[in-house]
Design a protein around this motif. Structure first.
Motif, PDB file in Angstrom:
ATOM      1  N   UNK A  13       0.810  -1.219   0.000  1.00 54.47           N
ATOM      2  CA  UNK A  13       0.000   0.000   0.000  1.00 54.47           C
ATOM      3  C   UNK A  13       0.839   1.263   0.000  1.00 54.47           C
ATOM      4  N   UNK A  14       2.027   1.227   0.577  1.00 54.30           N
ATOM      5  CA  UNK A  14       2.759   2.448   0.884  1.00 54.30           C
ATOM      6  C   UNK A  14       3.322   3.159  -0.335  1.00 54.30           C
ATOM      7  N   UNK A  15       3.637   2.424  -1.407  1.00 54.82           N
ATOM      8  CA  UNK A  15       4.340   3.024  -2.544  1.00 54.82           C
ATOM      9  C   UNK A  15       3.614   2.710  -3.845  1.00 54.82           C
ATOM     10  N   UNK A  16       2.655   3.563  -4.234  1.00 58.48           N
ATOM     11  CA  UNK A  16       1.814   3.276  -5.403  1.00 58.48           C
ATOM     12  C   UNK A  16       2.571   3.081  -6.692  1.00 58.48           C
ATOM     13  N   UNK A  17       3.702   3.779  -6.873  1.00 59.80           N
ATOM     14  CA  UNK A  17       4.458   3.644  -8.119  1.00 59.80           C
ATOM     15  C   UNK A  17       4.960   2.223  -8.347  1.00 59.80           C
ATOM     16  N   UNK A  18       5.151   1.472  -7.279  1.00 66.35           N
ATOM     17  CA  UNK A  18       5.752   0.146  -7.393  1.00 66.35           C
ATOM     18  C   UNK A  18       4.719  -0.950  -7.651  1.00 66.35           C
ATOM     19  N   UNK A  19       3.464  -0.623  -7.653  1.00 71.84           N
ATOM     20  CA  UNK A  19       2.423  -1.652  -7.770  1.00 71.84           C
ATOM     21  C   UNK A  19       2.564  -2.419  -9.082  1.00 71.84           C
ATOM     22  N   UNK A  20       2.480  -3.732  -8.973  1.00 69.12           N
ATOM     23  CA  UNK A  20       2.545  -4.596 -10.143  1.00 69.12           C
ATOM     24  C   UNK A  20       3.944  -4.911 -10.614  1.00 69.12           C
ATOM     25  N   UNK A  21       4.969  -4.380  -9.950  1.00 68.29           N
ATOM     26  CA  UNK A  21       6.346  -4.638 -10.338  1.00 68.29           C
ATOM     27  C   UNK A  21       6.830  -5.946  -9.707  1.00 68.29           C
ATOM     28  N   UNK A  22       7.354  -6.843 -10.513  1.00 74.05           N
ATOM     29  CA  UNK A  22       8.023  -8.033  -9.979  1.00 74.05           C
ATOM     30  C   UNK A  22       9.467  -7.645  -9.724  1.00 74.05           C
ATOM     31  N   UNK A  23       9.874  -7.649  -8.466  1.00 71.58           N
ATOM     32  CA  UNK A  23      11.201  -7.200  -8.058  1.00 71.58           C
ATOM     33  C   UNK A  23      12.009  -8.407  -7.611  1.00 71.58           C
ATOM     34  N   UNK A  24      13.183  -8.574  -8.206  1.00 66.27           N
ATOM     35  CA  UNK A  24      14.033  -9.734  -7.910  1.00 66.27           C
ATOM     36  C   UNK A  24      15.488  -9.287  -7.979  1.00 66.27           C
ATOM     37  N   UNK A  25      16.419 -10.218  -7.796  1.00 67.10           N
ATOM     38  CA  UNK A  25      17.818  -9.830  -7.764  1.00 67.10           C
ATOM     39  C   UNK A  25      18.738 -10.941  -8.225  1.00 67.10           C
ATOM     40  N   UNK A  26      20.032 -10.692  -8.079  1.00 69.67           N
ATOM     41  CA  UNK A  26      21.045 -11.688  -8.416  1.00 69.67           C
ATOM     42  C   UNK A  26      22.040 -11.776  -7.266  1.00 69.67           C
ATOM     43  N   UNK A  27      22.268 -12.985  -6.799  1.00 72.64           N
ATOM     44  CA  UNK A  27      23.143 -13.216  -5.656  1.00 72.64           C
ATOM     45  C   UNK A  27      24.582 -12.804  -5.942  1.00 72.64           C
ATOM     46  N   UNK A  28      25.064 -13.125  -7.116  1.00 71.88           N
ATOM     47  CA  UNK A  28      26.472 -12.898  -7.425  1.00 71.88           C
ATOM     48  C   UNK A  28      26.784 -11.449  -7.769  1.00 71.88           C
ATOM     49  N   UNK A  29      25.989 -10.836  -8.627  1.00 73.68           N
ATOM     50  CA  UNK A  29      26.293  -9.477  -9.076  1.00 73.68           C
ATOM     51  C   UNK A  29      25.714  -8.421  -8.154  1.00 73.68           C
ATOM     52  N   UNK A  30      24.741  -8.803  -7.321  1.00 80.98           N
ATOM     53  CA  UNK A  30      24.103  -7.825  -6.449  1.00 80.98           C
ATOM     54  C   UNK A  30      23.108  -6.933  -7.152  1.00 80.98           C
ATOM     55  N   UNK A  31      22.706  -7.279  -8.377  1.00 79.74           N
ATOM     56  CA  UNK A  31      21.733  -6.454  -9.094  1.00 79.74           C
ATOM     57  C   UNK A  31      20.337  -6.613  -8.486  1.00 79.74           C
ATOM     58  N   UNK A  32      19.625  -5.490  -8.410  1.00 77.88           N
ATOM     59  CA  UNK A  32      18.197  -5.489  -8.122  1.00 77.88           C
ATOM     60  C   UNK A  32      17.485  -5.162  -9.427  1.00 77.88           C
ATOM     61  N   UNK A  33      16.461  -5.952  -9.775  1.00 75.10           N
ATOM     62  CA  UNK A  33      15.849  -5.840 -11.091  1.00 75.10           C
ATOM     63  C   UNK A  33      14.328  -5.826 -10.986  1.00 75.10           C
ATOM     64  N   UNK A  34      13.705  -5.372 -12.064  1.00 80.75           N
ATOM     65  CA  UNK A  34      12.253  -5.239 -12.125  1.00 80.75           C
ATOM     66  C   UNK A  34      11.750  -5.827 -13.439  1.00 80.75           C
ATOM     67  N   UNK A  35      10.663  -6.564 -13.354  1.00 78.50           N
ATOM     68  CA  UNK A  35       9.903  -6.961 -14.534  1.00 78.50           C
ATOM     69  C   UNK A  35       8.478  -6.442 -14.382  1.00 78.50           C
ATOM     70  N   UNK A  36       7.930  -5.912 -15.458  1.00 82.73           N
ATOM     71  CA  UNK A  36       6.545  -5.455 -15.445  1.00 82.73           C
ATOM     72  C   UNK A  36       5.859  -5.917 -16.719  1.00 82.73           C
TER      73      UNK A  36
END
Length: 817
Positions: free
Chosen positions: A497-520
């Motif tokens: 609820x707190x951050x409307x801009x993020x709604x529907x974003x699939x947020x994931x990452x990578x253990x080795x590179x430390x990347x934070x990523x988004x799929x929509x």
């Protein structure tokens, strides 16, 4: 109401009205830093404003605050006749309504929560002069600031007092400053389109935290699991119970080796945990010298809602593990109420087991998504097979199999769905770790084949198997090459609820590179659009409690009871390193309206000592280089089968083997210096190259003032890793008596000094007697996880029943002994 300044034709057209279009997620340049007087981001009012209408689309006021300001306006203007009202009403309204401006904190010089807030907004010089000339009689009514009232008769001093340090933010010039207004409410991005978010530190000092689940019972407490086999209870105020929720570390199979995939791997609470008290765990175990994965059921203690009854364990399922890697580890309950178990392919490289590997073999439980029914299991079998499992009628298939062809799915989640339309509800997202080329994200469906070992991502791996027309595999929704990362960590679709801009974003990452990523998901093309998350630069994260850096090794993601998103990472990927931290994802550009996301947690009966949360991470304010290769989605190829004459691709080392080689090649040393916190290990190697906008943790700098609990090791040989333990308490150094001194207390010392291991807890003044000092601590009893010896049980400071012949010491190390 018209603004008097704009009526003079000085850069404004018509009424002052800050028009802000529909708030969307979009790539925009980084310039503005919107902030309200409560030191939080602005929001879109849920109800239309009737007074401060210039901020009706985006700002810092809801309808309640709008009415309060309107009442204040009429109280002031009731003091004037018709002529005074006509002359000054516009000025008074404009000035009052700046509390609703998206830049209110800047206008009132209140970006820093520790400084007093001005009572009038910062006014541009020409506007201030006109206001003073026409309506200075309103000043005493607008403000209770005695200094401003004293300056009322002096225009130059009055306007100088209202000047801002940053003239770009003065009113009303900021209204026509395109750099400030054109991006309001949108997530900012750097020049390469990397979306800038911020973080809140939620928990720290954890050993490879790899699962975080909430109780779903209205208490909003959550449980965090460590790889060694301990689970901790955290309350909504982020304090932790000193007594573990669950402790099966004695039976969990793991090691201090960096990169060891064995251990406590998964935790899930029953959907009706509030009523039946059941939970399920997934962990590695050794039985008769054979490694296995075990799924067990536990129950909550009848006498303590924050502790598991360890005697209640019932083993639901055990599967032999032919190798120590690719152990899977995810447990979850989907919307159908069944328990889903995600197993790895058995390890080694290339799934070399049998003719087609474990993953393509439906008679094997490895390399699968399993689905079982654990309800009504108090009598009879511990689990049953759901009647609609897809392969129950295939004689050679295990009935538990729900989907197959997976390599090593690491972290899966169930989409809660849009809270209004329910769109997406029930989808199961998984990150499947690749072999040597691609990482992939999948949506799990009943009976589907996800391709491994025939395919890795969209690419053929075993070309002969890939050419088999009966493969009928499901392609991932997204795959990325190993130049972007080498071990995907699946995440969640944001439904909070707190951050409307993020709604529907699939947020994931990578253990080795430390990347934070988004799929929509693109609703028009039904494809998934990719973007990256970077930590905010400049002023982006300059809000109280926010930080813009994290430890590289992203282990897992989580959501709390309200649907807000978190991730867990560590600076040293070892099951025994206390460098694990839990972070909450925060959008600094826009929040939900006040009170919309408010909840009152139900009370929690606590029978254990509480350890208050102390954040340790800091905001990084310097600018960092922003260069790295951009990730591009791997497109699904045209599915022509390769020629049958092509030989299968040989098994090649996977990321773990490469990772271990990198670690073997590193030459790192840790110096024991007086410090109150464990320094993070600086990891340098091929992974460092090309990381953009992401702030990596480094060694902490020694604080200028020595704090209580600071330690040092003293010995005659000058060796930094061993010596007599001396502690700083209340402005003096002293020694520790060895009564009750043991390996757990020594572990606290070594970890505090930055070492990975404790070799020995020494007694009887092995490193000499500290006769020149007082004995400050005696009867020290630690559990081994404390941040300082002062957090352990001990006698009163300076009270002891020993002498310096019993001074305690330690030997620490950075390699396993």
């Amino acid at each position: 109401m018209l603004n008097r300044y704009c009526k003079q034709g000085r850069g404004c057209l018509g009424p002052v009205s800050l028009v802000i279009f529909a708030v969307i997620w979009r790539i925009t340049p980084v310039v503005p830093h919107p902030q309200c007087l409560d030191f939080k981001p602005p929001f879109q009012p849920p109800e239309e404003l009737t007074f401060c209408v210039m901020y009706k689309n985006f700002g810092c006021c809801d309808s309640t605050k709008d009415r309060e300001l309107m009442d204040k306006f009429y109280r002031i203007m009731d003091n004037f006749d018709y002529y005074g009202y006509a002359k000054c009403a516009g000025y008074v309204q404009d000035i009052i309504c700046q509390e609703c401006s998206p830049f209110a904190a800047h206008l009132y010089d209140a970006e820093d929560s520790s400084t007093p807030v001005k009572t009038l907004p910062g006014l541009c010089g020409d506007y201030c002069s006109e206001f003073w000339l026409k309506c200075r009689s309103t000043i005493t009514l607008l403000t209770g600031d005695l200094q401003l009232e004293e300056l009322e008769q002096d225009r130059d001093r009055f306007c100088q007092y209202l000047q801002l340090g940053d003239p770009d933010y003065c009113y009303p010039h900021l209204l026509v400053n395109e750099q400030l207004t054109r991006n309001l409410g949108r997530v900012t991005a750097n020049s390469e389109g990397c979306l800038q978010l911020c973080l809140e530190e939620v928990a720290n000092g954890l050993r490879n935290p790899l699962a975080m689940v909430h109780a779903n019972d209205g208490t909003h407490r959550f449980f965090i699991a460590e790889q060694v086999g301990l689970v901790w209870t955290y309350l909504p105020d982020r304090s932790r119970l000193a007594k573990p929720f669950l402790n099966i570390s004695a039976v969990v199979l793991t090691s201090p080796w960096e990169g060891d995939e064995r251990g406590f791997l998964g935790l899930v609470l029953h959907p009706y945990f509030k009523f039946n008290g059941k939970l399920y765990v997934y962990y590695s175990v050794e039985v008769d010298f054979e490694e296995k994965i075990r799924i067990s059921e536990f129950r909550i203690s009848a006498s303590d809602m924050n502790a598991v009854d360890h005697s209640s364990e019932r083993i639901i399922l055990e599967v032999d593990e032919p190798s120590s890697n690719h152990n899977g580890g995810q447990l979850l309950f989907a919307d159908d109420g069944y328990l889903y178990i995600f197993t790895g392919d058995g390890g080694m490289a290339g799934d070399p087991f049998g003719k087609f590997g474990n993953s393509q073999n439906k008679s094997a439980l490895l390399g699968k998504v399993l689905r079982i029914d654990v309800d009504n299991n108090d009598r009879g079998p511990l689990y049953t097979i759901p009647p609609d499992n897809p392969f129950i009628h295939e004689p050679q298939a295990r009935p538990e199999v729900y989907a197959y062809g997976v390599r090593n799915m690491w972290r899966c989640s169930v989409d809660r769905g849009d809270p209004i339309t329910r769109e997406g509800k029930g989808r199961i997202f998984c990150g499947d770790v690749g072999q040597n080329k691609y990482e992939e994200v999948d949506i799990i469906e009943k009976g589907k084949n996800y391709g491994w070992r025939a395919k890795e991502g969209f690419s053929c791996y075993d070309k002969k198997l890939c050419a088999n027309s009966s493969l009928d595999d499901v392609l991932p929704i997204y795959a990325y090459p190993h130049k972007m990362g080498k071990s995907v960590t699946g995440g969640y679709v944001y439904r909070g609820c707190e951050y409307p801009n993020m709604k529907g974003m699939y947020i994931f990452g990578d253990f080795m590179s430390g990347r934070l990523m988004i799929l929509q998901e693109n609703k028009r093309t039904r494809q998934w659009d990719y973007n990256e998350i970077c930590m905010g630069t400049g002023q982006t994260c300059m809000f109280p409690g926010l930080i813009n850096n994290y430890y590289q090794y992203i282990i897992s993601f989580a959501e709390d009871e309200a649907g807000e998103l978190y991730f867990m990472s560590t600076g040293v990927p070892s099951a025994t390193s206390y460098s694990g931290v839990v972070y909450k994802l925060v959008d600094p550009s826009r929040r939900a309206p006040p009170r919309k996301c408010h909840y009152d947690p139900l009370p929690v009966k606590v029978k254990s000592r509480l350890i208050n949360f102390v954040p340790k991470e800091k905001l990084v304010v310097e600018s960092l280089p922003n260069k790295r290769p951009k990730a591009k989605a791997t497109k699904a190829p045209v599915r022509h089968p390769p020629r049958a004459t092509e030989a299968p691709q040989p098994a090649t080392p996977d990321w773990l083997e490469e990772f271990m080689q990198i670690l073997r090649n590193q030459q790192e040393t840790t110096t024991a210096t007086p410090t109150t916190t464990k320094p993070a290990k600086s990891r340098k190697g091929s992974r460092e190259k090309g990381r953009q906008g992401r702030r990596r943790k480094g060694h902490r700098q020694l604080e200028s003032a020595i704090q209580n609990g600071t330690l040092r090791l003293v010995n005659k040989e000058g060796m930094h890793n061993q010596g007599r333990v001396e502690i700083y308490i209340q402005n003096e150094w002293g020694t520790v008596c060895d009564d009750l001194w043991n390996i757990k207390a020594a572990a606290v010392v070594c970890r505090q000094l930055g070492f990975l291991y404790v070799v020995r807890a020494s007694k009887k003044a092995q490193f000499g007697e500290g006769k020149h000092l007082r004995i400050l601590l005696d009867d020290v009893q630690c559990e081994g996880y404390e941040d300082s010896l002062l957090d352990c049980k001990h006698a009163e400071i300076g009270i002891h029943n020993c002498d310096h012949q019993e001074d305690a010491g330690v030997i620490c190390g950075n390699e396993e002994y």
